[in-house]
Design a protein around this motif. Sequence first.
Motif, short mmCIF file in Angstrom:
data_model
loop_
_atom_site.label_atom_id
_atom_site.label_comp_id
_atom_site.label_asym_id
_atom_site.label_seq_id
_atom_site.Cartn_x
_atom_site.Cartn_y
_atom_site.Cartn_z
N THR A 1 -7.44 6.22 2.69
CA THR A 1 -8.34 4.90 2.63
C THR A 1 -7.99 3.79 1.61
OG1 THR A 1 -9.71 6.51 2.63
CG2 THR A 1 -10.75 4.41 1.86
N THR A 2 -7.41 4.17 0.79
CA THR A 2 -6.92 3.12 -0.62
C THR A 2 -5.84 2.42 0.25
OG1 THR A 2 -7.87 4.06 -2.96
CG2 THR A 2 -6.35 2.85 -2.84
N ALA A 3 -4.88 2.57 0.17
CA ALA A 3 -3.12 2.90 1.10
C ALA A 3 -3.89 1.87 2.30
CB ALA A 3 -2.02 3.22 1.84
N GLY A 4 -4.92 2.02 2.99
CA GLY A 4 -5.22 0.84 4.70
C GLY A 4 -5.80 -0.52 3.81
N GLY A 5 -6.84 0.15 2.53
CA GLY A 5 -7.17 -1.26 1.77
C GLY A 5 -6.72 -2.06 1.78
N MET A 6 -5.37 -2.21 0.93
CA MET A 6 -4.79 -3.03 0.47
C MET A 6 -3.95 -3.33 1.17
SD MET A 6 -3.52 -0.55 -2.68
CE MET A 6 -2.41 -1.09 -3.71
N GLY B 1 0.52 -1.41 -0.12
CA GLY B 1 -0.37 -0.22 0.29
C GLY B 1 0.52 1.19 -0.01
N THR B 2 2.05 1.29 -0.02
CA THR B 2 3.11 2.48 -0.18
C THR B 2 2.55 3.12 -1.01
OG1 THR B 2 4.58 3.35 0.91
CG2 THR B 2 5.48 1.20 -0.76
N VAL B 3 2.49 2.56 -1.78
CA VAL B 3 2.15 3.37 -3.62
C VAL B 3 1.34 4.11 -3.26
CG1 VAL B 3 3.34 2.01 -4.90
CG2 VAL B 3 1.39 1.64 -4.97
N LYS B 4 0.34 3.94 -2.57
CA LYS B 4 -0.88 4.87 -2.59
C LYS B 4 -1.28 5.87 -0.90
CE LYS B 4 -2.75 2.93 -6.45
NZ LYS B 4 -3.05 3.97 -7.21
N ASP B 5 0.42 5.66 -0.66
CA ASP B 5 0.04 6.94 0.76
C ASP B 5 -0.56 7.90 0.65
OD1 ASP B 5 1.81 5.17 2.52
OD2 ASP B 5 3.33 5.85 1.69
N GLY B 6 -0.33 8.65 -0.52
CA GLY B 6 -1.00 10.11 -1.00
C GLY B 6 -3.09 9.66 -0.48
N ASN B 7 -3.25 8.37 -0.88
CA ASN B 7 -5.11 8.39 -0.92
C ASN B 7 -4.43 7.51 0.64
OD1 ASN B 7 -7.39 6.88 -0.66
ND2 ASN B 7 -7.19 7.50 -2.72
N ALA C 1 -4.15 -3.91 10.16
CA ALA C 1 -4.83 -4.82 10.27
C ALA C 1 -4.36 -5.91 11.70
CB ALA C 1 -4.49 -5.43 9.40
N GLU C 2 -5.05 -6.67 12.17
CA GLU C 2 -4.75 -7.43 12.76
C GLU C 2 -3.06 -8.77 11.91
OE1 GLU C 2 -5.21 -11.61 16.33
OE2 GLU C 2 -6.63 -10.20 15.05
N ARG C 3 -2.12 -8.83 12.40
CA ARG C 3 -0.72 -9.49 12.12
C ARG C 3 -0.08 -10.98 12.48
NH1 ARG C 3 5.26 -9.92 12.57
NH2 ARG C 3 5.32 -7.88 13.14
N ARG C 4 -0.94 -12.11 12.07
CA ARG C 4 -0.76 -13.25 12.61
C ARG C 4 -0.11 -14.24 12.38
NH1 ARG C 4 -6.14 -13.13 11.57
NH2 ARG C 4 -6.14 -14.82 10.57
N PHE C 5 1.58 -13.61 12.02
CA PHE C 5 2.68 -14.17 11.64
C PHE C 5 3.73 -13.88 11.41
CE2 PHE C 5 0.65 -11.27 8.11
CZ PHE C 5 1.98 -10.39 8.16
N ASP C 6 4.73 -14.62 12.15
CA ASP C 6 6.15 -14.24 12.10
C ASP C 6 6.65 -12.84 11.23
OD1 ASP C 6 6.11 -15.12 15.17
OD2 ASP C 6 7.24 -16.86 14.68
N THR D 1 -3.55 -7.76 2.34
CA THR D 1 -1.82 -7.81 2.76
C THR D 1 -2.24 -8.66 3.65
OG1 THR D 1 -1.38 -6.45 0.71
CG2 THR D 1 0.07 -7.50 1.73
N VAL D 2 -2.60 -8.00 4.31
CA VAL D 2 -1.88 -8.67 6.02
C VAL D 2 -3.06 -9.98 6.04
CG1 VAL D 2 -1.97 -8.85 8.37
CG2 VAL D 2 -1.58 -6.17 7.14
N GLY D 3 -4.29 -9.44 5.66
CA GLY D 3 -5.06 -11.33 5.28
C GLY D 3 -5.00 -11.83 4.82
N ARG D 4 -3.85 -12.05 3.68
CA ARG D 4 -3.66 -12.88 2.37
C ARG D 4 -2.32 -13.95 3.08
NH1 ARG D 4 -4.63 -10.51 -3.10
NH2 ARG D 4 -6.91 -10.81 -3.43
N LEU D 5 -1.49 -13.05 3.78
CA LEU D 5 -0.50 -13.13 4.55
C LEU D 5 -0.72 -14.01 6.14
CD1 LEU D 5 2.24 -10.59 4.45
CD2 LEU D 5 2.25 -12.72 3.05
#
Length: 258
Positions: free
Chosen positions: A55-60, A47-53, A94-99, A64-68
Amino acid sequence: MDVKQEITFWYGCNVLRHGDIIHACLDILRALGFEPHPVGGPDYCCGTVKDGNQTTAGGMATRTVGRLNERGARVVAWCPSCHSHMHDFMDHAAERRFDMSYLVELLHARRAELARLLTRRVAMRVLLHQHIGFNELVPVNRMVPELLALIPGVEVLHTDYVAPGYMCASFAGLPKALEDIHGNTARAAKGASADAVVTIFHQCYRELLGLDAAGATPVYNYIQLLARSMGLHYEDEYKAWKRAGDGAAELIGPERIA
């Protein structure tokens, strides 16, 4: 039969132009006894490429955290932007559940095993291109020289110059600052009588390849030298394109450009 430890190798988006680096990382991890599953590209964007937005960055970031999380394996990051963004932003969205660890940390922790794999001599005096920023999160400016010193024939030279920020790409919008960084790097390499400049991050490698193409100094990423010593041979297409200058389009071909 030994069961290999499964890890998720999160290579990010930006390194996709450097297939040789991705493949070499995977081969090195396998040789160290891991079973790496590579993920990256837009589907795993930090999401860093969308730091200017935000809402979009947070969604991305949340996606990604969910998929990982779903992969249920230890995550090893390649991209410094992804790694720092996970700690600075994604962890809070988001809650991270991985090392998670950075690739340099893993290689450094397994450096005794890595040393046994580095059997081919690479006669080269190298100057490491360093930045101050990311080093505060992971001490790469200490760890990478120690990894390079494991390669037979490599001599790591020392310099007082450390570039600002945490990688060259962060200065893309400040061309004069980037020009100063590259000029200082070239002068440091010449002053130390280095055979080559070696980068930690692929973003810096890409920016500094201009020095290579101009004949100022050869430039490598540290993974490329580890791979060479292990006998891994992957073509560095991006360097060939950079050296080709105006002829790069012909090398790449219209299909790949499209």
